[in-house]
Design an enzyme around this catalytic site. Sequence first.
Site, PDB file in Angstrom:
ATOM      1  N   ARG A 182      10.784 -13.443 -38.617  1.00 40.58           N
ATOM      2  CA  ARG A 182      10.023 -12.208 -38.773  1.00 40.58           C
ATOM      3  C   ARG A 182      10.620 -11.317 -39.866  1.00 40.58           C
ATOM      4  O   ARG A 182      10.084 -10.241 -40.131  1.00 40.58           O
ATOM      5  CB  ARG A 182      10.024 -11.432 -37.458  1.00 40.58           C
ATOM      6  CG  ARG A 182       8.826 -11.742 -36.566  1.00 40.58           C
ATOM      7  CD  ARG A 182       9.008 -10.965 -35.278  1.00 40.58           C
ATOM      8  NE  ARG A 182       7.776 -10.564 -34.665  1.00 40.58           N
ATOM      9  CZ  ARG A 182       7.180 -11.250 -33.689  1.00 40.58           C
ATOM     10  NH1 ARG A 182       7.655 -12.393 -33.292  1.00 40.58           N
ATOM     11  NH2 ARG A 182       6.082 -10.779 -33.141  1.00 40.58           N
ATOM     12  N   ARG A 186       4.087  -2.070 -33.605  1.00 45.87           N
ATOM     13  CA  ARG A 186       4.309  -3.488 -33.952  1.00 45.87           C
ATOM     14  C   ARG A 186       3.641  -3.824 -35.283  1.00 45.87           C
ATOM     15  O   ARG A 186       4.187  -4.591 -36.073  1.00 45.87           O
ATOM     16  CB  ARG A 186       3.764  -4.383 -32.834  1.00 45.87           C
ATOM     17  CG  ARG A 186       4.660  -4.366 -31.595  1.00 45.87           C
ATOM     18  CD  ARG A 186       3.915  -4.768 -30.344  1.00 45.87           C
ATOM     19  NE  ARG A 186       3.499  -6.146 -30.317  1.00 45.87           N
ATOM     20  CZ  ARG A 186       2.507  -6.606 -29.556  1.00 45.87           C
ATOM     21  NH1 ARG A 186       1.807  -5.784 -28.785  1.00 45.87           N
ATOM     22  NH2 ARG A 186       2.203  -7.873 -29.575  1.00 45.87           N
ATOM     23  N   ARG A 189       0.263  -7.840 -20.300  1.00 38.19           N
ATOM     24  CA  ARG A 189       1.433  -7.853 -21.197  1.00 38.19           C
ATOM     25  C   ARG A 189       1.781  -6.422 -21.604  1.00 38.19           C
ATOM     26  O   ARG A 189       0.951  -5.690 -22.152  1.00 38.19           O
ATOM     27  CB  ARG A 189       1.118  -8.738 -22.422  1.00 38.19           C
ATOM     28  CG  ARG A 189       2.292  -8.839 -23.348  1.00 38.19           C
ATOM     29  CD  ARG A 189       2.084  -9.903 -24.399  1.00 38.19           C
ATOM     30  NE  ARG A 189       2.805  -9.541 -25.581  1.00 38.19           N
ATOM     31  CZ  ARG A 189       2.962 -10.298 -26.642  1.00 38.19           C
ATOM     32  NH1 ARG A 189       2.414 -11.498 -26.647  1.00 38.19           N
ATOM     33  NH2 ARG A 189       3.622  -9.876 -27.684  1.00 38.19           N
ATOM     34  N   ARG A 248      -6.143  -8.624 -24.673  1.00 38.56           N
ATOM     35  CA  ARG A 248      -5.098  -9.444 -24.052  1.00 38.56           C
ATOM     36  C   ARG A 248      -4.283  -8.613 -23.051  1.00 38.56           C
ATOM     37  O   ARG A 248      -3.944  -9.082 -21.967  1.00 38.56           O
ATOM     38  CB  ARG A 248      -4.177 -10.029 -25.136  1.00 38.56           C
ATOM     39  CG  ARG A 248      -3.089 -10.943 -24.593  1.00 38.56           C
ATOM     40  CD  ARG A 248      -2.308 -11.613 -25.699  1.00 38.56           C
ATOM     41  NE  ARG A 248      -1.568 -10.666 -26.521  1.00 38.56           N
ATOM     42  CZ  ARG A 248      -0.920 -10.977 -27.641  1.00 38.56           C
ATOM     43  NH1 ARG A 248      -0.939 -12.210 -28.094  1.00 38.56           N
ATOM     44  NH2 ARG A 248      -0.260 -10.061 -28.332  1.00 38.56           N
TER      45      ARG A 248
HETATM   46  P1  AMP Z   1       5.544 -12.027 -29.935  1.00 35.91           P
HETATM   47  O1  AMP Z   1       5.261 -12.608 -28.592  1.00 35.91           O
HETATM   48  O2  AMP Z   1       5.910 -13.069 -30.966  1.00 35.91           O
HETATM   49  O3  AMP Z   1       4.461 -11.098 -30.413  1.00 35.91           O
HETATM   50  O4  AMP Z   1       6.864 -11.124 -29.763  1.00 35.91           O
HETATM   51  C1  AMP Z   1       6.906 -10.002 -28.902  1.00 35.91           C
HETATM   52  C2  AMP Z   1       8.081  -9.116 -29.254  1.00 35.91           C
HETATM   53  O5  AMP Z   1       9.313  -9.847 -29.119  1.00 35.91           O
HETATM   54  C3  AMP Z   1       8.102  -8.597 -30.678  1.00 35.91           C
HETATM   55  O6  AMP Z   1       7.318  -7.424 -30.824  1.00 35.91           O
HETATM   56  C4  AMP Z   1       9.598  -8.322 -30.888  1.00 35.91           C
HETATM   57  O7  AMP Z   1       9.998  -7.132 -30.255  1.00 35.91           O
HETATM   58  C5  AMP Z   1      10.244  -9.477 -30.132  1.00 35.91           C
HETATM   59  N1  AMP Z   1      10.452 -10.645 -31.015  1.00 35.91           N
HETATM   60  C6  AMP Z   1       9.849 -11.860 -30.927  1.00 35.91           C
HETATM   61  N2  AMP Z   1      10.261 -12.692 -31.895  1.00 35.91           N
HETATM   62  C7  AMP Z   1      11.165 -11.981 -32.629  1.00 35.91           C
HETATM   63  C8  AMP Z   1      11.938 -12.277 -33.800  1.00 35.91           C
HETATM   64  N3  AMP Z   1      11.854 -13.457 -34.418  1.00 35.91           N
HETATM   65  N4  AMP Z   1      12.744 -11.287 -34.272  1.00 35.91           N
HETATM   66  C9  AMP Z   1      12.846 -10.096 -33.663  1.00 35.91           C
HETATM   67  N5  AMP Z   1      12.130  -9.742 -32.591  1.00 35.91           N
HETATM   68  C10 AMP Z   1      11.299 -10.681 -32.057  1.00 35.91           C
END
Ligand code: AMP
Length: 200
Positions: free
Chosen positions: A90, A146, A135, A129
Amino acid sequence: MLNLVLFGAPGSGKGTQSAKLIDQYGLYHISTGELLRDHIARGTELGKTADSYISRGQLIPDELMTEILDDVLDKHASEKNGVVFDGYPRTIPQAEALKRLLRKRGSDLHAVIGLEVPEDELVDRMIKRGKETGRADDNLETIKKRLDVYHSQTCPLREYYKNEGKYIGVNGSGIVDEIFNHIAEGIEKATGRVPRSRHR
Ligand code: AMP
C-alpha cells in the site's frame, strides 16, 4: 509460479476478484486486511495495535506490516503455485519490501492488476458492504479517511509498477465475471498463463 498483486482503492473489488484468481490459477491468497481483522477478532496484541490504526482509517506502519508478511510467506509460500497479494503493498516502501521478500525466496512479482473504479461507486459499495457485513471501518467518516490515505500513499504505486512494466489496469466497474475476463486477458498477455477454465 505466478505471483500477483491485486491493487485498487478500498471498495474496488479486490476481495471478490481474489477469490476468482485463487480458484482459476491455484494461488495462495494473502489479504493483509483479512489477516488483521482476524487478529482483532481474536483479541491478540497485534489485533489491538492494528485496531488503533484501522478504526481511524490509517495504515499500519510499514515495518510491522512487512514483518507480518514475511512471517506469512515463511508459513505458506511454497504451498501453492504462487500468491495473490490482496491489499499489500500500500506504500512505496512496502513495494520495495515485497521485492526483497520475494527475491530472498528466489521468486519475483509477475504482474500487478489495478482495479479502476470511479470514486462515487467506491463509496456506495463500501456503505453497502458495511450494512451487509457490519465491517467496522465501512462507515462514511472512516471511508473518507481511507480514500484520502489511498490517494496520498497508495496511488503512487501505479506509476511505480507502470515504470517496472508490471501494471495491468482493468476497468473494475460492471459485472464480476466480465471484470475477471479482462483480468485474465491481462495476465495472459503479461505472463502467458491462462485460467483453469480455458485448459479444457
Ligand atoms: P483492506 O481489507 O485491505 O481494505 O484493509 C483494511 C485496513 O487494514 C486498511 O484500511 C488498513 O488500516 C489496514 N491494512 C491492510 N493492509 C495494509 C497494508 N498493506 N499496510 C498498512 N495497513 C494495511
